[in-house]
Design an enzyme around this catalytic site. Structure first.
Site, mmCIF file in Angstrom:
data_model
loop_
_atom_site.group_PDB
_atom_site.id
_atom_site.type_symbol
_atom_site.label_atom_id
_atom_site.label_comp_id
_atom_site.label_asym_id
_atom_site.label_seq_id
_atom_site.Cartn_x
_atom_site.Cartn_y
_atom_site.Cartn_z
ATOM 1 N N SER A 64 0.851 -1.191 0.000
ATOM 2 C CA SER A 64 0.000 0.000 0.000
ATOM 3 C C SER A 64 0.881 1.234 0.000
ATOM 4 O O SER A 64 2.010 1.202 0.520
ATOM 5 C CB SER A 64 -0.905 0.019 1.240
ATOM 6 O OG SER A 64 -1.571 1.271 1.377
ATOM 7 N N TYR B 298 -2.078 -1.175 10.337
ATOM 8 C CA TYR B 298 -2.149 -1.526 8.919
ATOM 9 C C TYR B 298 -0.923 -0.998 8.169
ATOM 10 O O TYR B 298 -0.283 -1.728 7.414
ATOM 11 C CB TYR B 298 -3.425 -0.952 8.319
ATOM 12 C CG TYR B 298 -3.542 -1.109 6.821
ATOM 13 C CD1 TYR B 298 -3.927 -2.320 6.264
ATOM 14 C CD2 TYR B 298 -3.281 -0.035 5.962
ATOM 15 C CE1 TYR B 298 -4.038 -2.469 4.889
ATOM 16 C CE2 TYR B 298 -3.396 -0.178 4.587
ATOM 17 C CZ TYR B 298 -3.782 -1.391 4.056
ATOM 18 O OH TYR B 298 -3.891 -1.535 2.694
#
Length: 254
Positions: A145, A158
């Site tokens: 990401s 995350y």
């Protein structure tokens, strides 16, 4: 010739969203696809049916990737299923993961571990298992990401897991490279999904306004990057993080 003719690919978390897009694109480019799911069985079967209806080859494999033994079983079953296509597994896309939100000051150690161990643990175990059955020329792609380098509020666990995934790929590229196996990451930006603009209108508006290309990403954008990295076109690319974010991370942060 399609880019992935003759390949056998395992895509984890392929029941929906980005995973669905990757599985469908791999099949379009000639790969036989093992479609992994944990709970989204009906969605995974729909993906496999779409592949088969288009003349491709697919199988649905269920596994809980929070369990190391399940990761190894999944890879083994995918390789055995793919044996008829020239032997075993040629590509793995580690897409499965979780993305809850939780403010860092109130986060418990258990909440931290639930995200980091799920996202990073499955990448470690599935990659290790895949490298054990792949022949030279195999490829592994992790879905990371842009938050690996640009963490967002309430995403500390995350973002940390995705940063670790990028580093894992670089380390794995060094150790599996002598065996002819390449390991890379794809780091998506904000990818559109049904209801996103309704659920987070201010975030979508802010992203579109700041993205040089002026739109959200699509699952197909991520899928195309994964196809490239698994294809012969990327035969001398390993340990690389391919950012797919419409140019957002190129903007100055000051």
């Amino acid at each position: 010739m399609r880019l992935l003719d003759g390949q056998v690919a395992l895509v984890t978390g392929a029941g929906g969203g980005i995973g669905r897009g990757i599985a469908l694109r791999f099949a379009e480019q000639g790969a036989a696809v093992a479609v992994h799911c944990r709970t989204a069985v009906a969605a995974a079967r729909d993906v496999a049916s779409r592949i088969e209806d288009a003349g491709g080859r697919a199988v649905v494999l269920e596994a809980d990737l929070r369990d190391e033994e399940e990761c190894h079983r999944l890879v083994r079953e995918a390789a055995e299923w793919g044996g008829g296509r020239g032997g075993g597994l040629t590509a793995l896309v580690n897409n499965a993961g979780v993305q809850p939100t939780q403010p860092l000051p109130g986060m418990t150690a258990a909440e931290w571990r639930a995200v980091v161990e799920t996202n990073l643990g499955s990448v470690f175990a599935c990659t290790q298992a895949a490298a054990g059955v792949m022949r030279p020329g195999g490829s592994v792609t992790h879905i990371a990401s842009v938050e690996a380098g640009h963490p967002a509020p309430e995403h500390a666990h995350y973002s940390a897991s995705k940063a670790a995934i990028v580093t894992h790929a670089r380390a794995a590229a060094q150790e599996y490279g002598p065996h002819g196996i390449r390991v890379n990451t794809v780091s998506p930006g904000l990818i559109d999904r049904e209801g996103l603009a309704r659920d987070w209108p201010e975030g979508v508006e802010r992203w579109v306004r700041k993205a040089p290309l002026g739109r959200l990403g699509r699952p197909e954008d991520v899928a195309d990057a994964c196809v490239f990295l698994a294809s012969p076109l990327a035969s001398w690319i390993t340990g690389h993080d391919l950012v797919v974010d419409g140019g957002v991370s190129a903007r100055p942060t000051w």
